[in-house]
Design a protein around this motif. Structure first.
Motif, short mmCIF file in Angstrom:
data_model
loop_
_atom_site.label_atom_id
_atom_site.label_comp_id
_atom_site.label_asym_id
_atom_site.label_seq_id
_atom_site.Cartn_x
_atom_site.Cartn_y
_atom_site.Cartn_z
N LEU A 43 0.83 -1.20 0.00
CA LEU A 43 0.00 0.00 0.00
C LEU A 43 0.87 1.26 0.00
N LEU A 44 1.90 1.27 0.84
CA LEU A 44 2.82 2.41 0.89
C LEU A 44 3.51 2.61 -0.46
N LEU A 45 3.91 1.50 -1.07
CA LEU A 45 4.57 1.58 -2.39
C LEU A 45 3.60 2.11 -3.45
N THR A 46 2.32 1.71 -3.36
CA THR A 46 1.30 2.21 -4.30
C THR A 46 1.13 3.71 -4.15
N GLY A 47 1.03 4.18 -2.87
CA GLY A 47 0.89 5.61 -2.62
C GLY A 47 2.09 6.40 -3.08
N GLY A 48 3.30 5.86 -2.81
CA GLY A 48 4.54 6.54 -3.19
C GLY A 48 4.66 6.70 -4.70
N THR A 49 4.37 5.64 -5.44
CA THR A 49 4.47 5.71 -6.90
C THR A 49 3.40 6.65 -7.48
N LEU A 147 -11.89 -4.36 6.18
CA LEU A 147 -10.56 -4.99 6.16
C LEU A 147 -10.04 -5.18 4.74
N THR A 148 -10.96 -5.47 3.80
CA THR A 148 -10.54 -5.72 2.42
C THR A 148 -10.11 -4.45 1.71
N SER A 149 -10.92 -3.39 1.86
CA SER A 149 -10.62 -2.19 1.05
C SER A 149 -10.64 -0.86 1.80
N THR A 150 -11.55 -0.70 2.78
CA THR A 150 -11.73 0.63 3.39
C THR A 150 -10.48 1.12 4.11
N ILE A 151 -9.87 0.26 4.96
CA ILE A 151 -8.66 0.68 5.68
C ILE A 151 -7.55 1.03 4.70
N ALA A 152 -7.36 0.16 3.69
CA ALA A 152 -6.31 0.39 2.69
C ALA A 152 -6.57 1.70 1.94
N GLU A 153 -7.83 1.93 1.57
CA GLU A 153 -8.18 3.14 0.81
C GLU A 153 -8.01 4.37 1.68
N PHE A 154 -8.39 4.26 2.96
CA PHE A 154 -8.25 5.38 3.90
C PHE A 154 -6.77 5.77 4.05
N LEU A 155 -5.91 4.76 4.23
CA LEU A 155 -4.47 5.03 4.37
C LEU A 155 -3.88 5.59 3.08
N GLN A 157 -5.50 7.38 0.80
CA GLN A 157 -5.95 8.77 0.67
C GLN A 157 -5.15 9.67 1.63
N PHE A 158 -4.87 9.16 2.82
CA PHE A 158 -4.10 9.91 3.81
C PHE A 158 -2.69 10.20 3.27
N ILE A 159 -2.05 9.16 2.68
CA ILE A 159 -0.72 9.32 2.08
C ILE A 159 -0.77 10.37 0.97
N LEU A 160 -1.82 10.31 0.14
CA LEU A 160 -1.95 11.26 -0.98
C LEU A 160 -2.15 12.69 -0.47
N ILE A 161 -2.91 12.85 0.63
CA ILE A 161 -3.13 14.19 1.18
C ILE A 161 -1.83 14.77 1.74
N VAL A 162 -1.19 13.99 2.64
CA VAL A 162 0.05 14.48 3.29
C VAL A 162 1.16 14.66 2.26
N GLY A 163 1.38 13.61 1.44
CA GLY A 163 2.44 13.69 0.42
C GLY A 163 2.14 14.73 -0.62
N GLY A 164 0.86 14.82 -1.02
CA GLY A 164 0.46 15.80 -2.04
C GLY A 164 0.69 17.23 -1.58
N ILE A 165 0.30 17.54 -0.32
CA ILE A 165 0.49 18.90 0.20
C ILE A 165 1.98 19.23 0.31
N GLY A 308 -13.00 12.02 -0.38
CA GLY A 308 -13.19 10.59 -0.16
C GLY A 308 -12.93 10.14 1.26
N ILE A 309 -11.99 10.82 1.96
CA ILE A 309 -11.56 10.34 3.28
C ILE A 309 -12.66 10.47 4.34
N ALA A 310 -13.56 11.47 4.16
CA ALA A 310 -14.65 11.65 5.12
C ALA A 310 -15.61 10.46 5.08
N GLU A 311 -15.93 10.00 3.86
CA GLU A 311 -16.82 8.85 3.70
C GLU A 311 -16.16 7.58 4.23
#
Length: 595
Positions: A43-49, A147-155, A157-165, A308-311
């Motif tokens: 997941l971290l590698l996906t966000g980083g790329t 467990l399948t998608s929401t936690i991964a998607e939340f993290l 989105q969080f990486i994209l927000i912090v890294g993006g800013i 997306g992160i609010a939902e």
């Protein structure tokens, strides 16, 4: 009735204690836990790329100004490589999370079901089956999605927000300040507005469901509707509901119109404002066109992630609530059942039963005593009948004998040993009950008879069917023993179900037999066949017969007349008939004068 929807699941506040409770789910992951952690790495590698993509797109656009074809080809190759890596990372992330989740939830489902099955009857008397079903279906499904998608998607989105800013600030600090003051606020406002719109949609769905109830009730009771000539009344009732649906739907439509206008003007207006200011900075030479392209892409990432992160946060709240409710059931104390898979090891008891000054009240109605100072003895091989008006406590005696509930006062002994000293499986393994409302499981006749002895041979099953007067009707079916009985045995008549239940009890060969009004709802022909089968079943064992029809208990060794929780009269049929103005005599006169 409105169907249960996932959106109706209550949310739980995300606190430290709630999170600690939610992490208990990892106890059920067993040897699969490593898959979750490796999935997080991917997941971290996906966000980083993903964060590298806008920067490289900007550099690619700047190749136009520099007229550097080789550089453009090199950056394009890197972008293709990044897309390829993202595809691989996403595949492993998803497959690992799904693998971890399915294995964990399979263990959780099994633990939850195993605990539910072993809970005492006092628990089930206070819970609705639909509510318990919801725990295993809706709540587990909510945890599964999270467990399948929401936690991964939340993290992500969080990486994209912090890294993006952070990366936005490196492109242009001034433009970042403008973007942060406009885009996230608009994105969050859009989410709140969107949730409000969905609330209205839910109201429409609920009203439509209410109107559907009228249709279902009318169709199910159409003979009553027509018998009372109430067609116009039902049409008027349905019309009223439909009008309410229209009113709410139109109001919801107006809000959806406002929402569409808001999105078009505010969200796209915010993007226009950011691009306009970026163009101004590009013209003044503070940033290149490529940097502006990168900035716009990063802004889109951050804006979408804020939206997306609010939902996703709301979904995680629901999952924590679902986890808490599941663990509430897992925390319930089960009955102590040894859990042998066959009945071979169960030690036989003789079957002498003794009630000594027994008093009892149900846990849900503690203020009302159902039994008061009840004492009687049933010797091995005796037939003890219990009669009395409804609510006198007849079926309660059977429940206490099976140890479905603990008694408040007095004691119950079997073979001069307190029933609380017996292992539950040994105690119940030596008893059989043939109830008034027979419950069969939705398999075959063979499976239902063999329920009394799961390892029974074909010969034993057929012998039990013959003794229960069930063999002839079973043989008349094309599939014979392999005939499916349907849900709760609906494909069989009442008398057939009753005889299957008797065959089941015969196969178990109990020391103590409980007959709970076993023939009260049958026609005369079925009653005769069932009564014959019951006579065979009662031979050589202690029988407790809860009776409604007094004709079936004339030969009982002892008849107990229960009234308002106490044994008002006790004796044989002849002794009780001789009592002047006795309850049994009056009941007998009433029944036989009407027959």
């Amino acid at each position: 009735m409105a169907r249960f929807k996932e959106n109706d699941l209550p949310k739980s506040k995300i606190t430290l204690s709630a999170l600690q409770k939610a992490t208990l789910i990892f106890q059920y992951s067993g040897k699969h836990r490593w898959k979750f952690y490796v999935g997080l790495l991917f997941l971290l590698l996906t966000g980083g790329t993903a964060l590298a993509f806008p920067k490289l797109m900007g550099l690619l656009v700047d190749c136009v100004k520099n007229k550097d074809n080789a550089q453009a080809n090199f950056i394009a190759l890197i972008l293709v490589g990044i897309l390829f890596m993202q595809s691989i990372f996403s595949f492993f992330r998803l497959s690992l999370f799904v693998n971890f989740t399915e294995n964990t939830l399979a263990n959780l489902r099994l633990a939850l079901y195993s605990n539910l099955v072993k809970l005492p009857m006092s628990f089930f008397s206070q819970k609705r089956v639909g509510e318990l079903n919801s725990r295993i279906s809706s709540d587990i499904s909510q945890i599964q999605d999270t467990l399948t998608s929401t936690i991964a998607e939340f993290l992500r989105q969080f990486i994209l927000i912090v890294g993006g800013i952070a990366l936005l600030a490196t492109e242009s600090f001034k433009l970042t300040l403008l973007m942060l003051s406009v885009v996230p606020l608009v994105a969050v406002a859009a989410v709140i507005f969107g949730r409000f719109i969905r609330g209205y949609s839910k109201k429409v769905q609920d009203k439509v469901a209410e109107s559907q109830v009228i249709v279902e009730e009318t169709m199910q009771g159409i003979s009553i509707v027509k018998a009372f000539a109430n067609e116009w009344y039902e049409i008027a009732r349905y019309k009223t509901q439909i009008k309410e649906v229209i009113q709410i739907a139109i109001k919801g439509g107006k809000y959806r119109g406002y929402f569409a206008s808001f999105i078009i003007f505010c969200l796209f207006g915010a993007i226009v404002a950011v691009v306009w200011y970026g163009v101004q900075l590009s013209i003044s030479g503070e940033m290149s066109v490529g940097q502006l392209i990168s900035f716009v892409l990063y802004s889109t990432f951050v804006g979408a992630s804020f939206g997306g992160i609010a939902e996703l946060y709301a979904q995680i709240q629901k999952a924590i609530g679902a986890t808490e409710r599941v663990f509430e059931l897992l925390d319930e104390t089960p009955e102590k059942i040894e859990g042998t898979s066959t009945h071979q090891s169960i030690e036989k008891i003789k079957g002498n039963v003794s009630f000594k000054n027994v008093a009892f009240q149900y846990p849900s109605r503690k203020e009302m005593k159902v039994l008061k100072d009840v004492s009687f003895t049933a010797q091995f091989g005796q037939k003890i009948a219990i009669v009395g008006p409804s609510g006198a406590g007849k079926s309660t005696i059977a429940s206490l004998l099976l140890r479905f509930y603990s008694i408040a006062e007095g004691s119950i002994e079997i073979d001069h040993k307190n029933i609380s000293d017996y292992d539950l499986e040994q105690l119940r393994g030596n008893m059989s009950i043939v109830p008034q409302d027979v419950i069969l499981f939705g398999g075959t006749i063979r499976e239902n008879i063999a329920y009394g002895k799961p390892n029974a041979t074909e010969e034993e099953i057929l012998a039990a069917a013959q003794q229960a007067n069930a063999y002839n009707f079973i043989e008349s079916f094309p599939e014979k023993l392999d005939t499916l009985v349907g849900e709760r045995g609906v494909k069989l008549s009442g008398g057939q179900r009753q005889r299957i239940a008797i065959a089941r009890a015969l196969l178990k060969n109990p020391s103590i037999l409980i007959l709970d009004e076993a023939t009260s709802s049958l026609d005369s022909e079925s009653e005769k066949l069932v009564q014959e089968a019951l006579e065979i079943l009662m031979e050589g064992r202690t029988s407790i017969i809860i009776a409604h029809r007094l004709s079936t208990i004339r030969s009982a060794d002892q008849i107990l007349v229960l009234d308002k929780g106490v044994i008002a009269e006790q004796g044989t049929h002849q002794e009780l008939i001789a009592l002047d103005n006795g309850i049994y005599k009056n009941l007998s006169n009433l029944q036989f004068s009407n027959s």
